[in-house]
Motif scaffolding. Sequence first.
Motif, short mmCIF file in Angstrom:
data_model
loop_
_atom_site.label_atom_id
_atom_site.label_comp_id
_atom_site.label_asym_id
_atom_site.label_seq_id
_atom_site.Cartn_x
_atom_site.Cartn_y
_atom_site.Cartn_z
N ASN A 6 0.92 -1.20 0.16
CA ASN A 6 -0.10 0.13 -0.07
C ASN A 6 0.90 1.23 -0.08
OD1 ASN A 6 -2.79 -0.93 0.05
ND2 ASN A 6 -2.21 -1.94 1.98
N HIS A 7 0.49 2.39 -0.43
CA HIS A 7 1.18 3.52 -0.70
C HIS A 7 1.92 4.04 0.40
CE1 HIS A 7 -0.03 3.94 -4.78
NE2 HIS A 7 -1.62 3.67 -4.64
N ASP A 8 1.12 4.34 1.42
CA ASP A 8 1.86 5.20 2.48
C ASP A 8 2.83 4.35 3.20
OD1 ASP A 8 1.88 7.57 4.44
OD2 ASP A 8 1.57 5.88 5.78
N PRO A 9 2.93 3.04 3.66
CA PRO A 9 3.93 2.48 4.08
C PRO A 9 4.91 2.29 3.06
CG PRO A 9 2.22 0.69 3.86
CD PRO A 9 1.52 2.31 3.66
N GLY A 10 4.54 1.72 1.60
CA GLY A 10 5.73 1.82 0.76
C GLY A 10 6.51 3.16 0.43
N ILE A 11 5.83 4.19 0.31
CA ILE A 11 6.48 5.16 0.20
C ILE A 11 7.49 5.82 1.23
CG2 ILE A 11 4.81 7.28 0.86
CD1 ILE A 11 5.60 8.72 -1.57
N THR A 12 6.91 5.58 2.38
CA THR A 12 7.63 5.79 3.92
C THR A 12 8.86 4.78 3.87
OG1 THR A 12 5.48 6.31 4.98
CG2 THR A 12 7.46 5.97 6.32
N PHE A 13 8.78 3.60 3.41
CA PHE A 13 9.81 2.49 3.51
C PHE A 13 10.99 3.01 2.74
CE2 PHE A 13 10.10 -2.22 3.52
CZ PHE A 13 11.09 -2.28 4.28
N ILE A 14 10.60 3.33 1.51
CA ILE A 14 11.67 3.44 0.44
C ILE A 14 12.38 4.91 0.93
CG2 ILE A 14 10.35 4.80 -1.31
CD1 ILE A 14 12.05 3.14 -3.50
N ASN A 15 11.94 5.81 1.48
CA ASN A 15 12.41 6.99 1.97
C ASN A 15 13.11 7.03 3.32
OD1 ASN A 15 12.01 9.36 -0.01
ND2 ASN A 15 9.91 8.24 -0.22
N THR A 16 12.64 6.24 4.01
CA THR A 16 13.18 6.22 5.45
C THR A 16 13.87 5.01 6.00
OG1 THR A 16 11.19 5.44 6.58
CG2 THR A 16 11.43 7.85 6.06
N GLY A 17 13.82 3.75 5.19
CA GLY A 17 14.31 2.59 5.63
C GLY A 17 13.06 1.85 6.61
N SER A 18 11.91 2.41 6.82
CA SER A 18 10.95 1.64 7.81
C SER A 18 9.58 2.02 7.35
CB SER A 18 11.22 2.08 9.07
OG SER A 18 10.21 1.84 9.97
N GLN A 19 8.53 1.14 7.22
CA GLN A 19 7.23 1.11 6.96
C GLN A 19 6.72 2.21 8.11
OE1 GLN A 19 4.96 -2.02 4.96
NE2 GLN A 19 6.61 -3.43 5.17
N PHE A 20 7.13 2.31 9.16
CA PHE A 20 6.41 3.14 10.20
C PHE A 20 6.90 4.29 10.22
CE2 PHE A 20 6.80 -1.06 11.49
CZ PHE A 20 5.55 -1.49 11.99
N PRO A 21 6.28 5.46 10.16
CA PRO A 21 6.55 6.95 10.07
C PRO A 21 7.35 7.28 11.41
CG PRO A 21 4.39 6.76 10.73
CD PRO A 21 4.76 5.45 10.21
N GLY A 22 7.85 8.45 11.19
CA GLY A 22 8.75 9.04 12.28
C GLY A 22 10.42 8.96 12.14
N LEU A 23 10.78 8.25 11.29
CA LEU A 23 12.09 8.11 11.04
C LEU A 23 12.68 8.87 10.14
CD1 LEU A 23 12.81 4.05 11.07
CD2 LEU A 23 13.05 5.83 13.32
N PRO A 24 14.02 9.25 10.07
CA PRO A 24 14.52 10.55 9.32
C PRO A 24 14.53 9.78 7.91
CG PRO A 24 16.35 9.86 11.02
CD PRO A 24 15.14 8.90 11.12
N SER A 25 14.40 10.77 6.96
CA SER A 25 14.60 10.52 5.78
C SER A 25 15.64 10.40 4.99
CB SER A 25 13.76 11.60 4.76
OG SER A 25 14.60 12.80 4.79
N MET A 26 15.92 9.64 3.77
CA MET A 26 17.24 9.49 3.17
C MET A 26 17.94 11.06 3.08
SD MET A 26 19.80 7.59 2.25
CE MET A 26 19.11 6.07 2.27
N GLY A 27 17.30 12.00 2.49
CA GLY A 27 17.78 13.11 2.43
C GLY A 27 18.38 13.82 3.72
N SER A 28 17.82 13.46 4.61
CA SER A 28 18.19 14.03 6.17
C SER A 28 19.38 13.35 6.64
CB SER A 28 16.70 13.98 6.95
OG SER A 28 15.86 14.81 6.78
N TRP A 29 19.42 12.05 6.43
CA TRP A 29 20.62 11.38 6.76
C TRP A 29 21.93 12.08 5.96
CZ3 TRP A 29 21.64 8.03 10.56
CH2 TRP A 29 20.62 7.36 11.25
#
Length: 470
Positions: A143-166
Amino acid sequence: MSRRSFLGLTGLGIGAMAAKSLLASDSLASAASAPTIGTPNFAPKAKRVIYLFQSGGPSHIDLFDHKPKLVDQHGKELPDSVRQGQRLTGMTSGQKSLPLCKSIAKFSQHGESAQWISDLLPHTSKIADKIAVIRSMHTEAINHDPGITFINTGSQFPGLPSMGSWISYGLGSMNENLPSYVVLLSQGTGKDPGQPIFSRLWGSGFLPSSHQGVQFRSGKDPVLFLNDPAGVSRNDRRNMLDDLAQLNQIRHEQMADPEILTRISQYEMAFRMQTSAPELADLSDEPDSIFELYGEDARQPGTYAYNCLMARRMAERGVRFTQLFHRGWDQHNSLKSHLANQCSDTDQASAALITDLEQRGLLDDTLVVWGGEFGRTVYSQGKLGTGRDHHGRCFSMWAAGGGIKAGTSYGLTDDFSYNIVENPVHIRDLNATILNCLGMDQNRFTFSFQGLNHKPTGVQPANVVSGILS
């Protein structure tokens, strides 16, 4: 000082002193594990990243993953031996039939590398020898929200830093007058705007908030409230910020809250951007040939083409990580018209960006990534040929530039473009490869938070995809 303030500042006695000791240990662990700002672990191939994120899940079957045997299978039922009991989304799990649907586009081989690319992407076809197409991407998210969160932050759960922030945190900025991480949004011109985009996708999570992405808006004011109010001169603003910085510094000495220092630095950044941001957004110095290259939409703020041109201008000015989010790739229905519209909106500008970077000598040290959170199903959603559902078991992305082996085709799926049969690449592996191109070792790049040593790639193992590296 009030009793409440006194108790708050003294830590509420012996118990809080013990807690403070634990927190101090955790802080020391963070400092010990964190990389030296601006210093890669090894020699980088790329200095910066431009991430062309296609939100919604582009259909790999119709764009990059050529499966001629589907022509004979068109309309037949998806075999159970291929599906292997895979969980489906709620949009097709209730369908009585899962009819196979051949590609809606014609495929041809392009360039000396003979890359298979569909005729929906004529401009991308022209840069076939400059890109590496990964046809074996996969993810657990459907599903979209966990999918887009996963690829951008390394986790399906929101709240972790994005790749750009790292990356901003680890490598720092190359231009003190612009943010190190900038985000630009656009959406397709079709009737369906696509899935919403949330600001947490470029958030900094537990990292200092100075490393979160800064969203640039379309128009002459890319960032709101940069201009001084009427009657306030630049000198007045400078004096006000100096006084405010002193007050914030006093507060920091009292509270030892690192976010207070972030506030000071962000006020200073905003002051410097009063000059740099308008200059960045002023395209009057771009020749007509550039707009012919990117397409006339590049003259219109807010379009994908405009954002691609802005990404090149940011690369020239040393922005470390530029991320474009383009909505509208969620073709559950009207597949032929909606997918064609998306490609029309994005194909020319994506290819132009690669060409433009190369002719300016920037492609060698700029990593460009194109792709979405997952792919689409080989079977139809609804009536045959009407639409495709989400598919995370395999999909396609491409990369070019710094550290990437040009003209590469990597990974292989089965005849149904449903399962991977050769060289699987998890989205964590892609993120590890992005870090590698920047000279960063994912296993040495950690940040201790709440008892866990976090990595940009998440807690599961990830592998650098050496097969696409130069």
